[in-house]
Design a protein around this motif. Structure first.
Motif, PDB file in Angstrom:
ATOM      1  N   SER A  31     -10.344   2.563   3.033  1.00 36.45           N
ATOM      2  CA  SER A  31     -11.753   2.474   2.663  1.00 36.45           C
ATOM      3  C   SER A  31     -11.878   1.721   1.345  1.00 36.45           C
ATOM      4  O   SER A  31     -11.039   1.871   0.462  1.00 36.45           O
ATOM      5  CB  SER A  31     -12.351   3.876   2.529  1.00 36.45           C
ATOM      6  OG  SER A  31     -11.655   4.582   1.523  1.00 36.45           O
ATOM      7  N   PRO A  32     -12.909   0.899   1.251  1.00 35.12           N
ATOM      8  CA  PRO A  32     -13.101   0.162  -0.004  1.00 35.12           C
ATOM      9  C   PRO A  32     -13.532   1.132  -1.101  1.00 35.12           C
ATOM     10  O   PRO A  32     -14.159   2.146  -0.822  1.00 35.12           O
ATOM     11  CB  PRO A  32     -14.219  -0.823   0.332  1.00 35.12           C
ATOM     12  CG  PRO A  32     -14.931  -0.246   1.515  1.00 35.12           C
ATOM     13  CD  PRO A  32     -13.963   0.647   2.240  1.00 35.12           C
ATOM     14  N   CYS A  33     -13.142   0.842  -2.312  1.00 37.99           N
ATOM     15  CA  CYS A  33     -13.550   1.700  -3.421  1.00 37.99           C
ATOM     16  C   CYS A  33     -14.665   1.017  -4.187  1.00 37.99           C
ATOM     17  O   CYS A  33     -15.036  -0.113  -3.888  1.00 37.99           O
ATOM     18  CB  CYS A  33     -12.361   1.976  -4.333  1.00 37.99           C
ATOM     19  SG  CYS A  33     -11.586   0.473  -4.934  1.00 37.99           S
ATOM     20  N   ASP A  34     -15.145   1.649  -5.205  1.00 40.26           N
ATOM     21  CA  ASP A  34     -16.266   1.102  -5.958  1.00 40.26           C
ATOM     22  C   ASP A  34     -15.879  -0.140  -6.756  1.00 40.26           C
ATOM     23  O   ASP A  34     -16.716  -0.968  -7.074  1.00 40.26           O
ATOM     24  CB  ASP A  34     -16.815   2.167  -6.927  1.00 40.26           C
ATOM     25  CG  ASP A  34     -17.444   3.307  -6.153  1.00 40.26           C
ATOM     26  OD1 ASP A  34     -17.825   3.068  -4.982  1.00 40.26           O
ATOM     27  OD2 ASP A  34     -17.526   4.428  -6.694  1.00 40.26           O
ATOM     28  N   CYS A  35     -14.616  -0.271  -7.065  1.00 45.08           N
ATOM     29  CA  CYS A  35     -14.197  -1.431  -7.855  1.00 45.08           C
ATOM     30  C   CYS A  35     -13.964  -2.649  -6.952  1.00 45.08           C
ATOM     31  O   CYS A  35     -13.649  -3.722  -7.450  1.00 45.08           O
ATOM     32  CB  CYS A  35     -12.931  -1.144  -8.657  1.00 45.08           C
ATOM     33  SG  CYS A  35     -12.239   0.489  -8.494  1.00 45.08           S
ATOM     34  N   ALA A  36     -14.112  -2.494  -5.630  1.00 48.21           N
ATOM     35  CA  ALA A  36     -13.720  -3.537  -4.682  1.00 48.21           C
ATOM     36  C   ALA A  36     -14.343  -4.891  -4.994  1.00 48.21           C
ATOM     37  O   ALA A  36     -13.670  -5.911  -4.886  1.00 48.21           O
ATOM     38  CB  ALA A  36     -14.062  -3.116  -3.271  1.00 48.21           C
ATOM     39  N   CYS A  95      -8.218   1.713  -9.333  1.00 48.25           N
ATOM     40  CA  CYS A  95      -8.315   3.153  -9.070  1.00 48.25           C
ATOM     41  C   CYS A  95      -7.181   3.672  -8.191  1.00 48.25           C
ATOM     42  O   CYS A  95      -7.032   4.868  -7.999  1.00 48.25           O
ATOM     43  CB  CYS A  95      -9.659   3.502  -8.441  1.00 48.25           C
ATOM     44  SG  CYS A  95      -9.823   2.939  -6.739  1.00 48.25           S
ATOM     45  N   GLN A 100      -6.713   3.413  -4.982  1.00 44.10           N
ATOM     46  CA  GLN A 100      -7.054   3.782  -3.608  1.00 44.10           C
ATOM     47  C   GLN A 100      -6.477   2.774  -2.608  1.00 44.10           C
ATOM     48  O   GLN A 100      -6.418   1.586  -2.892  1.00 44.10           O
ATOM     49  CB  GLN A 100      -8.579   3.820  -3.477  1.00 44.10           C
ATOM     50  CG  GLN A 100      -9.041   4.112  -2.077  1.00 44.10           C
ATOM     51  CD  GLN A 100     -10.412   4.789  -2.085  1.00 44.10           C
ATOM     52  OE1 GLN A 100     -10.618   5.790  -2.759  1.00 44.10           O
ATOM     53  NE2 GLN A 100     -11.341   4.208  -1.371  1.00 44.10           N
ATOM     54  N   ASN A 101      -6.086   3.274  -1.444  1.00 40.32           N
ATOM     55  CA  ASN A 101      -5.609   2.389  -0.372  1.00 40.32           C
ATOM     56  C   ASN A 101      -6.810   1.683   0.237  1.00 40.32           C
ATOM     57  O   ASN A 101      -7.590   2.265   0.977  1.00 40.32           O
ATOM     58  CB  ASN A 101      -4.862   3.201   0.681  1.00 40.32           C
ATOM     59  CG  ASN A 101      -4.262   2.314   1.761  1.00 40.32           C
ATOM     60  OD1 ASN A 101      -4.611   1.145   1.895  1.00 40.32           O
ATOM     61  ND2 ASN A 101      -3.334   2.876   2.522  1.00 40.32           N
ATOM     62  N   ARG A 102      -6.942   0.394  -0.031  1.00 45.84           N
ATOM     63  CA  ARG A 102      -8.128  -0.327   0.391  1.00 45.84           C
ATOM     64  C   ARG A 102      -8.140  -0.676   1.876  1.00 45.84           C
ATOM     65  O   ARG A 102      -9.123  -1.163   2.400  1.00 45.84           O
ATOM     66  CB  ARG A 102      -8.296  -1.585  -0.467  1.00 45.84           C
ATOM     67  CG  ARG A 102      -8.686  -1.247  -1.899  1.00 45.84           C
ATOM     68  CD  ARG A 102      -8.776  -2.494  -2.742  1.00 45.84           C
ATOM     69  NE  ARG A 102      -7.460  -3.129  -2.827  1.00 45.84           N
ATOM     70  CZ  ARG A 102      -7.265  -4.324  -3.341  1.00 45.84           C
ATOM     71  NH1 ARG A 102      -8.278  -5.045  -3.764  1.00 45.84           N
ATOM     72  NH2 ARG A 102      -6.043  -4.810  -3.407  1.00 45.84           N
ATOM     73  N   CYS A 161      -5.879  -0.506  -4.629  1.00 45.82           N
ATOM     74  CA  CYS A 161      -6.748  -1.040  -5.672  1.00 45.82           C
ATOM     75  C   CYS A 161      -6.009  -0.939  -7.006  1.00 45.82           C
ATOM     76  O   CYS A 161      -5.522   0.130  -7.370  1.00 45.82           O
ATOM     77  CB  CYS A 161      -8.056  -0.255  -5.741  1.00 45.82           C
ATOM     78  SG  CYS A 161      -9.012  -0.640  -7.218  1.00 45.82           S
ATOM     79  N   CYS A 210       0.818  -1.223   0.000  1.00 40.96           N
ATOM     80  CA  CYS A 210       0.000   0.000   0.000  1.00 40.96           C
ATOM     81  C   CYS A 210       0.850   1.271   0.000  1.00 40.96           C
ATOM     82  O   CYS A 210       0.304   2.369  -0.015  1.00 40.96           O
ATOM     83  CB  CYS A 210      -0.946   0.001   1.192  1.00 40.96           C
ATOM     84  SG  CYS A 210      -0.137   0.302   2.770  1.00 40.96           S
TER      85      CYS A 210
END
Ligand SMILES: [Zn+2]
Ligand SMILES: [Zn+2]
Length: 183
Positions: free
Chosen positions: A158-163, A151, A153-155, A148, A75
């Motif tokens: 927080s989860p992102c929409d692509c999770a 996108c 993002q550090n999952r 992710c 991350c």
């Protein structure tokens, strides 16, 4: 601190040094967080090869400890790590070792380096030892789920929409490979 062969000819040198962060350049990927403490001794080992053909090796024995900041392999968040190590090193004048001797030394598993001129800088030795003791890969936590791959993002945060589409852990591994290829 310069370790000079002329000083070592007189007596061996005991050292207990402290280097504030920034004094030794550790490169862009490693941040030194606390003072680097280094203790040990340096001495001269003379090898007699007949006639005037003496080789003056510098042996440095000691240890260091400090704390550094690295990036999580998944991350890229900072990870603080204590580093410490012992060393027993032999430095020869550059250009004095034959190929056969070098092979023999490597087989004996003695760590060997070279110095040019009148001696060497303790800082250079320490830099090398620090870089050798840094783990190749650190994680902020065992189960870090990383960025992710889609996108970025550090999952962990927080989860992102692509999770949902990328819940397969193999994707995380792929993302890591991708990340490495970028560098
Ligand atoms: Zn992480
Ligand atoms: Zn995403």
């Amino acid at each position: 601190m310069f370790i000079s062969i002329h000083d070592l000819e007189v007596r061996k040198l005991e050292f207990a040094e402290s280097f504030a962060p920034g004094v030794i350049d550790l490169g862009p990927d490693l941040i030194q967080r606390t003072a680097l403490k280094a203790t040990g001794r340096a001495e001269l080992l003379e090898e007699h090869h007949g006639g005037k053909n003496n080789i003056q090796d510098i042996r440095i024995v000691g240890g260091f400890s400090t704390q550094v900041e690295l990036k999580c392999a998944r991350c890229i968040e900072p990870v603080v790590q204590d580093l410490s190590s012992e060393y027993d090193l032999l430095y020869r004048p550059a250009g004095t070792v034959t190929r056969e001797e070098e092979v023999a030394i490597n087989e004996a598993e003695t760590e060997i380096g070279y110095y040019t001129g009148e001696g060497l800088l303790l800082e250079d030795t320490l830099k090398e030892q620090i870089l050798l003791s840094v783990p190749i890969r650190v994680l902020c936590k065992e189960d870090c789920i990383g960025l992710c791959p889609q996108c970025g993002q550090n999952r962990n945060l927080s989860p992102c929409d692509c999770a949902e589409k990328i819940s397969d852990p193999r994707w995380a591994a792929l993302a890591e490979i991708k990340e490495k290829l970028k560098h």
